[in-house]
Design an enzyme around this catalytic site. Sequence first.
Site, PDB file in Angstrom:
ATOM      1  N   LYS A 183       0.835  -1.280   0.098  1.00 10.63           N
ATOM      2  CA  LYS A 183      -0.021  -0.074   0.106  1.00 10.63           C
ATOM      3  C   LYS A 183       0.767   1.266  -0.144  1.00 10.63           C
ATOM      4  CE  LYS A 183      -3.897  -2.018   2.370  1.00 10.63           C
ATOM      5  NZ  LYS A 183      -4.704  -2.243   3.870  1.00 10.63           N
TER       6      LYS A 183
ATOM      7  N   SER B 287      -0.696   0.834   6.108  1.00 12.59           N
ATOM      8  CA  SER B 287      -0.856  -0.087   7.139  1.00 12.59           C
ATOM      9  C   SER B 287      -2.000  -1.088   6.857  1.00 12.59           C
ATOM     10  CB  SER B 287      -1.584   0.792   8.146  1.00 12.59           C
ATOM     11  OG  SER B 287      -1.562  -0.180   9.395  1.00 12.59           O
ATOM     12  N   ASP B 288      -2.005  -2.494   7.676  1.00  9.47           N
ATOM     13  CA  ASP B 288      -2.879  -3.418   7.337  1.00  9.47           C
ATOM     14  C   ASP B 288      -2.855  -4.268   8.506  1.00  9.47           C
ATOM     15  OD1 ASP B 288      -4.383  -4.679   4.938  1.00  9.47           O
ATOM     16  OD2 ASP B 288      -3.692  -6.441   5.955  1.00  9.47           O
ATOM     17  N   GLN B 289      -4.214  -4.884   8.576  1.00  9.67           N
ATOM     18  CA  GLN B 289      -4.436  -5.713   9.867  1.00  9.67           C
ATOM     19  C   GLN B 289      -4.937  -6.969   9.462  1.00  9.67           C
ATOM     20  OE1 GLN B 289      -7.800  -4.846  12.837  1.00  9.67           O
ATOM     21  NE2 GLN B 289      -5.914  -4.452  14.310  1.00  9.67           N
TER      22      GLN B 289
END
Length: 191
Positions: free
Chosen positions: A52, A68-70
């Site tokens: 991203k 960011s990623d979760q």
Amino acid sequence: MPPLILASTSRYRQELLTRLRLPFEAVAPEVDETPLAGEVPAALAERLALAKARAVASLHPHAVVIGSDQVADLDGEPLGKPGSHEAARAQLQRMSGREVVFQTAVAVVAPGLAAIERAEVRVRLRPLSDREIETYLLADQPYDCAGSAKVESLGIALLDAVVSDDPTALIGLPLIRTCQLLRRAGLEPLA
């Protein structure tokens, strides 16, 4: 100061980043979030956070870009955003009385820098009845949240414990690690 860009359309991440009182723009990263075959949740979160940030940085090469990623991790299986009431109910039924590990990765890409950090949050859900799950889902509608619960809202009532060294990681952007990475990129939130 170089422009700061959040490679995300998530309102949760945008709200968190405003806490740092740095001006920023949010830009959609246009990244395919499909897990790779055999990809474990922690690796998936890291890969997507960096992808991203790089996607947006390619369009804004002089900016400092945060990605960011979760990924919710239930026994090594990634749980994504449910997208619907039925899928959220199924996720919460599976997670009831169990521990879920939320893997949240943050990446910063800037001229001369591409760095990533990951925060792990262990969440223990209490045993939940079908009635409690239904009541919660109708009240909070967490269909855009990995793991089907908003800890910053009524979802806190689903939990027995949360353990993390970066508390905002559970909401989707680990601000302690974000500050560390921004300092490496030459942006100081307290300047």
